[in-house]
Design a protein around this motif. Sequence first.
Motif, PDB file in Angstrom:
ATOM      1  N   VAL A 202       6.612 -11.506   0.340  1.00 14.17           N
ATOM      2  CA  VAL A 202       7.570 -12.078   1.288  1.00 14.17           C
ATOM      3  C   VAL A 202       6.955 -12.056   2.682  1.00 14.17           C
ATOM      4  CG1 VAL A 202       9.843 -11.850   2.364  1.00 14.17           C
ATOM      5  CG2 VAL A 202       9.546 -11.284  -0.055  1.00 14.17           C
ATOM      6  N   ARG A 203       6.942 -13.211   3.327  1.00 10.32           N
ATOM      7  CA  ARG A 203       6.430 -13.331   4.708  1.00 10.32           C
ATOM      8  C   ARG A 203       7.619 -13.436   5.650  1.00 10.32           C
ATOM      9  NH1 ARG A 203       4.573 -13.712   9.290  1.00 10.32           N
ATOM     10  NH2 ARG A 203       2.448 -14.302   9.830  1.00 10.32           N
ATOM     11  N   PHE A 204       7.639 -12.594   6.689  1.00 12.92           N
ATOM     12  CA  PHE A 204       8.741 -12.594   7.647  1.00 12.92           C
ATOM     13  C   PHE A 204       8.709 -13.890   8.448  1.00 12.92           C
ATOM     14  CE2 PHE A 204       8.925  -7.663   8.103  1.00 12.92           C
ATOM     15  CZ  PHE A 204       8.920  -7.541   6.727  1.00 12.92           C
ATOM     16  N   LEU A 205       9.758 -14.654   8.358  1.00 12.67           N
ATOM     17  CA  LEU A 205       9.815 -15.971   8.978  1.00 12.67           C
ATOM     18  C   LEU A 205       9.867 -15.873  10.501  1.00 12.67           C
ATOM     19  CD1 LEU A 205      10.029 -19.017   8.325  1.00 12.67           C
ATOM     20  CD2 LEU A 205      12.521 -18.746   8.313  1.00 12.67           C
ATOM     21  N   ALA A 206       9.112 -16.753  11.156  1.00 15.34           N
ATOM     22  CA  ALA A 206       9.184 -16.994  12.610  1.00 15.34           C
ATOM     23  C   ALA A 206       8.534 -15.910  13.465  1.00 15.34           C
ATOM     24  CB  ALA A 206      10.630 -17.204  13.061  1.00 15.34           C
ATOM     25  N   ILE A 207       7.804 -14.964  12.856  1.00 16.96           N
ATOM     26  CA  ILE A 207       7.100 -13.972  13.663  1.00 16.96           C
ATOM     27  C   ILE A 207       5.681 -13.773  13.139  1.00 16.96           C
ATOM     28  CG2 ILE A 207       9.263 -12.751  14.151  1.00 16.96           C
ATOM     29  CD1 ILE A 207       8.058 -10.419  12.402  1.00 16.96           C
ATOM     30  N   ASP A 208       4.887 -13.082  13.957  1.00 17.25           N
ATOM     31  CA  ASP A 208       3.528 -12.728  13.574  1.00 17.25           C
ATOM     32  C   ASP A 208       3.247 -11.343  14.160  1.00 17.25           C
ATOM     33  OD1 ASP A 208       0.854 -12.945  12.672  1.00 17.25           O
ATOM     34  OD2 ASP A 208       0.211 -13.749  14.601  1.00 17.25           O
ATOM     35  N   THR A 209       2.662 -10.462  13.351  1.00 16.68           N
ATOM     36  CA  THR A 209       2.295  -9.133  13.840  1.00 16.68           C
ATOM     37  C   THR A 209       0.783  -8.956  13.749  1.00 16.68           C
ATOM     38  OG1 THR A 209       2.520  -8.058  11.670  1.00 16.68           O
ATOM     39  CG2 THR A 209       4.491  -8.167  13.066  1.00 16.68           C
ATOM     40  N   PRO A 210       0.228  -8.027  14.507  1.00 20.83           N
ATOM     41  CA  PRO A 210      -1.213  -7.766  14.400  1.00 20.83           C
ATOM     42  C   PRO A 210      -1.592  -7.339  12.989  1.00 20.83           C
ATOM     43  CG  PRO A 210      -0.293  -6.730  16.373  1.00 20.83           C
ATOM     44  CD  PRO A 210       0.869  -7.212  15.564  1.00 20.83           C
ATOM     45  N   GLU A 211      -2.807  -7.689  12.583  1.00 21.84           N
ATOM     46  CA  GLU A 211      -3.275  -7.403  11.228  1.00 21.84           C
ATOM     47  C   GLU A 211      -3.518  -5.900  11.019  1.00 21.84           C
ATOM     48  OE1 GLU A 211      -3.619  -9.522   8.699  1.00 21.84           O
ATOM     49  OE2 GLU A 211      -2.878 -11.158   9.954  1.00 21.84           O
ATOM     50  N   TRP A 212      -3.258  -5.461   9.793  1.00 26.50           N
ATOM     51  CA  TRP A 212      -3.565  -4.076   9.446  1.00 26.50           C
ATOM     52  C   TRP A 212      -3.940  -3.979   7.967  1.00 26.50           C
ATOM     53  CZ3 TRP A 212      -5.207  -0.519  12.402  1.00 26.50           C
ATOM     54  CH2 TRP A 212      -5.270   0.807  11.985  1.00 26.50           C
ATOM     55  N   THR A 213      -4.642  -5.007   7.476  1.00 29.31           N
ATOM     56  CA  THR A 213      -5.121  -4.982   6.090  1.00 29.31           C
ATOM     57  C   THR A 213      -6.653  -4.972   6.144  1.00 29.31           C
ATOM     58  OG1 THR A 213      -4.830  -7.401   6.055  1.00 29.31           O
ATOM     59  CG2 THR A 213      -3.083  -6.068   5.091  1.00 29.31           C
ATOM     60  N   ASN A 214      -7.292  -6.083   5.842  1.00 30.28           N
ATOM     61  CA  ASN A 214      -8.759  -6.125   5.924  1.00 30.28           C
ATOM     62  C   ASN A 214      -9.228  -6.044   7.370  1.00 30.28           C
ATOM     63  OD1 ASN A 214      -8.930  -6.407   3.138  1.00 30.28           O
ATOM     64  ND2 ASN A 214      -8.795  -8.637   3.242  1.00 30.28           N
ATOM     65  N   GLU A 215      -8.523  -6.745   8.233  1.00 33.35           N
ATOM     66  CA  GLU A 215      -8.830  -6.708   9.663  1.00 33.35           C
ATOM     67  C   GLU A 215      -7.887  -5.731  10.357  1.00 33.35           C
ATOM     68  OE1 GLU A 215      -9.118  -9.777  13.503  1.00 33.35           O
ATOM     69  OE2 GLU A 215      -8.453 -10.499  11.543  1.00 33.35           O
ATOM     70  N   LYS A 216      -8.434  -4.942  11.281  1.00 32.32           N
ATOM     71  CA  LYS A 216      -7.628  -3.968  12.009  1.00 32.32           C
ATOM     72  C   LYS A 216      -7.478  -4.420  13.460  1.00 32.32           C
ATOM     73  CE  LYS A 216      -7.755  -1.325   8.331  1.00 32.32           C
ATOM     74  NZ  LYS A 216      -6.603  -1.226   7.419  1.00 32.32           N
ATOM     75  N   GLN A 217      -6.259  -4.748  13.846  1.00 31.56           N
ATOM     76  CA  GLN A 217      -5.995  -5.168  15.215  1.00 31.56           C
ATOM     77  C   GLN A 217      -5.103  -4.132  15.897  1.00 31.56           C
ATOM     78  OE1 GLN A 217      -4.301  -9.109  14.441  1.00 31.56           O
ATOM     79  NE2 GLN A 217      -6.250 -10.052  15.000  1.00 31.56           N
ATOM     80  N   TRP A 218      -5.183  -4.094  17.210  1.00 29.14           N
ATOM     81  CA  TRP A 218      -4.383  -3.141  17.959  1.00 29.14           C
ATOM     82  C   TRP A 218      -2.902  -3.354  17.697  1.00 29.14           C
ATOM     83  CZ3 TRP A 218      -5.875  -0.744  23.207  1.00 29.14           C
ATOM     84  CH2 TRP A 218      -7.177  -0.219  23.120  1.00 29.14           C
ATOM     85  N   TYR A 219      -2.216  -2.272  17.430  1.00 30.05           N
ATOM     86  CA  TYR A 219      -0.777  -2.203  17.155  1.00 30.05           C
ATOM     87  C   TYR A 219      -0.404  -2.760  15.773  1.00 30.05           C
ATOM     88  CZ  TYR A 219      -0.458  -0.836  22.009  1.00 30.05           C
ATOM     89  OH  TYR A 219      -0.617  -0.164  23.199  1.00 30.05           O
ATOM     90  N   GLY A 220      -1.404  -3.058  14.953  1.00 28.29           N
ATOM     91  CA  GLY A 220      -1.111  -3.417  13.563  1.00 28.29           C
ATOM     92  C   GLY A 220      -0.583  -2.225  12.791  1.00 28.29           C
ATOM     93  N   LYS A 221      -1.137  -1.058  13.062  1.00 25.29           N
ATOM     94  CA  LYS A 221      -0.683   0.162  12.392  1.00 25.29           C
ATOM     95  C   LYS A 221       0.768   0.474  12.776  1.00 25.29           C
ATOM     96  CE  LYS A 221      -2.022   5.057  11.853  1.00 25.29           C
ATOM     97  NZ  LYS A 221      -0.861   5.747  12.458  1.00 25.29           N
ATOM     98  N   GLU A 222       1.088   0.344  14.062  1.00 27.49           N
ATOM     99  CA  GLU A 222       2.435   0.657  14.534  1.00 27.49           C
ATOM    100  C   GLU A 222       3.471  -0.306  13.976  1.00 27.49           C
ATOM    101  OE1 GLU A 222      -0.430   2.519  17.369  1.00 27.49           O
ATOM    102  OE2 GLU A 222      -0.279   0.621  16.290  1.00 27.49           O
ATOM    103  N   SER A 223       3.119  -1.579  13.878  1.00 26.70           N
ATOM    104  CA  SER A 223       4.075  -2.553  13.337  1.00 26.70           C
ATOM    105  C   SER A 223       4.329  -2.287  11.855  1.00 26.70           C
ATOM    106  CB  SER A 223       3.566  -3.989  13.548  1.00 26.70           C
ATOM    107  OG  SER A 223       2.377  -4.227  12.810  1.00 26.70           O
ATOM    108  N   THR A 224       3.271  -1.939  11.119  1.00 23.82           N
ATOM    109  CA  THR A 224       3.414  -1.611   9.703  1.00 23.82           C
ATOM    110  C   THR A 224       4.292  -0.377   9.523  1.00 23.82           C
ATOM    111  OG1 THR A 224       1.225  -2.545   9.238  1.00 23.82           O
ATOM    112  CG2 THR A 224       2.164  -1.057   7.581  1.00 23.82           C
TER     113      THR A 224
END
Length: 211
Positions: A92-114
């Motif tokens: 399921v993909r959350f509609l109408a938003i985008d968060t920083p990556e935290w899977t293969n690519e690590k972006q700042w605040y991806g961990k916090e959003s997860t």
Amino acid sequence: MKKERVFEGMRLSRIVVGLFVVFLCACAPVEQEVTEGILASDALFWDGQFIVADVERVVDGDTIRITNLNVDYVSDAQLVEELLQIRTPLRVRFLAIDTPEWTNEKQWYGKESTELVQQLLSEENVVIEIDENADFDRFDRLLGHVFTTQGVNVQEELLRNGLARVAYLYDDYQYVDMYIEAEAAAKDEELHIHSIPDYVTERGFDMSVVE
């Protein structure tokens, strides 16, 4: 003496029946209890089409995987058929938003959003409201507005905490005004992703400004 034994037997029978009822209630499906709880306590879901499911895994801040789908509250027959044919877990993909990556690519605040999504969906059940203008994306992920069983909009919480950006508005989706307002509040307070100048772009998140 005989009469007392009859009453004793009746009391024992009532106790046994009572214990049996408690046993049956304890064995009732959790999914049914969750669904009935939502219908009984939160009018938010009465007018829309929604799925009640179990959270199999939080992938990152804007994607989860769900199982044990209850599609009784989806009126679109074609969509119901598609959902029933899909092998779960369903992404399921959350509609109408985008968060920083935290899977293969690590972006700042991806961990916090997860972690925020994990916290919000810690009860393991989730409600996915289907938008009339979106169903699946090109990666066969179900698109929807994600709610906790208490009616908390997960997209709004991510945006309000500065852990997501409003994005991918390809149609007139529901709740977008609310999402934009939540994002604006986080920008004003320079929360998380908005605390780094030029980190948030129209295409995503620019890691070059922090490296």
